[in-house]
Design a protein around this motif. Sequence first.
Motif, mmCIF file in Angstrom:
data_model
loop_
_atom_site.group_PDB
_atom_site.id
_atom_site.type_symbol
_atom_site.label_atom_id
_atom_site.label_comp_id
_atom_site.label_asym_id
_atom_site.label_seq_id
_atom_site.Cartn_x
_atom_site.Cartn_y
_atom_site.Cartn_z
ATOM 1 N N TYR A 263 11.592 4.981 -8.780
ATOM 2 C CA TYR A 263 11.455 5.486 -7.401
ATOM 3 C C TYR A 263 10.936 4.359 -6.523
ATOM 4 N N CYS A 264 11.177 4.498 -5.211
ATOM 5 C CA CYS A 264 10.869 3.385 -4.312
ATOM 6 C C CYS A 264 9.387 3.046 -4.306
ATOM 7 N N GLY A 265 8.543 4.061 -4.099
ATOM 8 C CA GLY A 265 7.114 3.742 -4.071
ATOM 9 C C GLY A 265 6.247 4.875 -3.558
ATOM 10 N N CYS A 266 6.591 5.410 -2.374
ATOM 11 C CA CYS A 266 5.656 6.385 -1.788
ATOM 12 C C CYS A 266 5.879 7.781 -2.342
ATOM 13 N N MET A 267 4.831 8.593 -2.235
ATOM 14 C CA MET A 267 4.923 9.941 -2.805
ATOM 15 C C MET A 267 5.867 10.823 -2.006
ATOM 16 N N TYR A 268 6.090 10.512 -0.724
ATOM 17 C CA TYR A 268 7.005 11.342 0.074
ATOM 18 C C TYR A 268 8.431 11.207 -0.468
ATOM 19 N N ALA A 269 8.854 9.954 -0.691
ATOM 20 C CA ALA A 269 10.202 9.729 -1.214
ATOM 21 C C ALA A 269 10.304 10.232 -2.656
ATOM 22 N N LEU A 270 9.231 10.056 -3.403
ATOM 23 C CA LEU A 270 9.240 10.506 -4.803
ATOM 24 C C LEU A 270 9.430 12.023 -4.872
ATOM 25 N N ASP B 151 13.086 6.388 9.564
ATOM 26 C CA ASP B 151 12.039 5.773 10.384
ATOM 27 C C ASP B 151 10.761 5.456 9.598
ATOM 28 N N ARG B 152 10.452 6.288 8.578
ATOM 29 C CA ARG B 152 9.235 5.994 7.795
ATOM 30 C C ARG B 152 9.386 4.644 7.084
ATOM 31 N N CYS B 153 10.586 4.392 6.581
ATOM 32 C CA CYS B 153 10.821 3.118 5.877
ATOM 33 C C CYS B 153 10.722 1.940 6.847
ATOM 34 N N THR B 154 11.192 2.151 8.084
ATOM 35 C CA THR B 154 11.087 1.075 9.072
ATOM 36 C C THR B 154 9.605 0.735 9.309
ATOM 37 N N ILE B 155 8.788 1.782 9.440
ATOM 38 C CA ILE B 155 7.335 1.565 9.642
ATOM 39 C C ILE B 155 6.749 0.825 8.442
ATOM 40 N N CYS B 156 7.191 1.264 7.253
ATOM 41 C CA CYS B 156 6.703 0.691 5.994
ATOM 42 C C CYS B 156 7.077 -0.805 5.887
ATOM 43 N N PHE B 157 8.319 -1.154 6.259
ATOM 44 C CA PHE B 157 8.737 -2.579 6.238
ATOM 45 C C PHE B 157 7.934 -3.357 7.270
ATOM 46 N N ASP C 24 5.031 -2.895 8.504
ATOM 47 C CA ASP C 24 3.661 -3.182 8.072
ATOM 48 C C ASP C 24 3.645 -4.292 7.023
ATOM 49 N N ARG C 25 4.542 -4.174 6.032
ATOM 50 C CA ARG C 25 4.512 -5.171 4.947
ATOM 51 C C ARG C 25 4.912 -6.562 5.439
ATOM 52 N N LEU C 26 5.902 -6.595 6.326
ATOM 53 C CA LEU C 26 6.318 -7.917 6.833
ATOM 54 C C LEU C 26 5.310 -8.485 7.833
ATOM 55 N N LYS D 149 -4.757 3.373 5.599
ATOM 56 C CA LYS D 149 -4.044 2.862 6.778
ATOM 57 C C LYS D 149 -2.547 3.220 6.678
ATOM 58 N N TRP D 150 -2.010 3.116 5.446
ATOM 59 C CA TRP D 150 -0.580 3.425 5.263
ATOM 60 C C TRP D 150 -0.301 4.893 5.590
ATOM 61 N N TYR D 151 -1.171 5.794 5.146
ATOM 62 C CA TYR D 151 -1.003 7.218 5.485
ATOM 63 C C TYR D 151 -1.061 7.420 6.992
ATOM 64 N N PRO E 155 0.826 -1.221 0.000
ATOM 65 C CA PRO E 155 0.000 0.000 0.000
ATOM 66 C C PRO E 155 0.852 1.260 0.000
ATOM 67 N N ASN E 156 2.175 1.082 -0.014
ATOM 68 C CA ASN E 156 3.113 2.216 -0.034
ATOM 69 C C ASN E 156 3.384 2.714 -1.449
ATOM 70 N N ILE E 157 2.827 2.046 -2.459
ATOM 71 C CA ILE E 157 3.124 2.458 -3.848
ATOM 72 C C ILE E 157 2.082 3.472 -4.305
ATOM 73 N N PRO F 141 14.054 10.815 5.568
ATOM 74 C CA PRO F 141 14.750 10.385 4.339
ATOM 75 C C PRO F 141 14.555 8.895 4.093
ATOM 76 N N GLU F 142 14.897 8.436 2.900
ATOM 77 C CA GLU F 142 14.830 7.001 2.617
ATOM 78 C C GLU F 142 15.794 6.275 3.533
ATOM 79 N N LYS F 143 15.428 5.103 3.971
ATOM 80 C CA LYS F 143 16.167 4.282 4.950
ATOM 81 C C LYS F 143 15.948 4.777 6.372
#
Length: 364
Positions: free
Chosen positions: A171-178, A88-94, A96-98, A72-74, A37-39, A84-86
Amino acid sequence: MSKIVVQICCSVDSHYFLECLRKDYPDSEVIGFFYNPNIHPYSEYLLRYKDVEFSCNKLNIKLIDGIYDINKWYEITKGYENEPEKGDRCTICFDDRLYITASKAKELGADKFTTSLLMSPLKSQEKLRILGNKLAIDNNLEFIFKDYRSGSGGINQSSTVKSNRLYRQNYCGCMYALNAQRLVQNRLSDELMSPISKQILPNSIEYRLEIFQKRDELYLQQKEFFITKVEFLNYRILTGITLTNKKVLPSYFLAFSYLKTKNVKGKIEFIKDGIGYLNKNGVILVTTDKFNSLAKTTYTSTKELMFNAPSFIKEMELRYIITNEQNSTSPIIIIDEIYLEQDIEISLESIYYNDTKDKIEIIS
Ligand code: SF4
């Protein structure tokens, strides 16, 4: 039989990863799980899903689509938008997905789970390992931690992507990183733009969906083809408003309309065959009727045109017919009616930029 549920983020990361897993676990059934849901936006999600589907079909691996719960992802990443990428947001994102993948593995009666995120050089394998192992204990599963990207893994992964003609996203997926990435690149986040006209814009995600749909068809027809890159001048309109006597008119700006000053006020000085010429900045106004006769369309109003435009290529052909110039960038605006001495006020913000798009070439 042992079952491994693999969270798949994209085919670039998954195709080679799945091939390696198969070799290392010949007695296990490998099941792909596309939960991302991060894409953003949804069209990009669809494109990556379809590409993963193509890859899994080639590998004869069952694929399950997860829920695209973007709200839910938002919610879970709220407050971490500027990380930034890598970070805390990415940790939350991983997490959730895992977490959802481990639940799916339980639901399917699998004994193992893992993720193709382990292949991405932009992801921290260590974070994934710690999280995967924790979820494994909580769910009485085994987390498969494999570093298939070390050694020649990265090169093998790259050649696998090329030989299978997979979609390589940028790009990785989310609009923030994009948005952060595009800011650094001094580029527009055009992936997040989708016109109300439903027109397929050059190199938009919708354009890429068409390209990769074509790839799937050609592959099924066993045609020989390749995907190459084309450098070209891209265009997007950001805002376009037309007023007459301070009243906003329904108006449609033809592709490649550009106004250096962004705003202009003037009067229609000449009219010839339904085409009006403003006394400023080379602005051209075309009635809906004239547009219909040139484009062989049947719009009853400009409003209808605004919500259901012809193709971009058709617009470029019309631009040439109207201006008789190869590289014209004059603002060409369609409105319902025009008359001599009509007061016209225009606000137009649009940009040109160098871009690279995929193109399919059929060999035979
Ligand atoms: S950058 Fe990628 S991993 Fe990080 S939050 Fe965005 S989509 Fe998730």
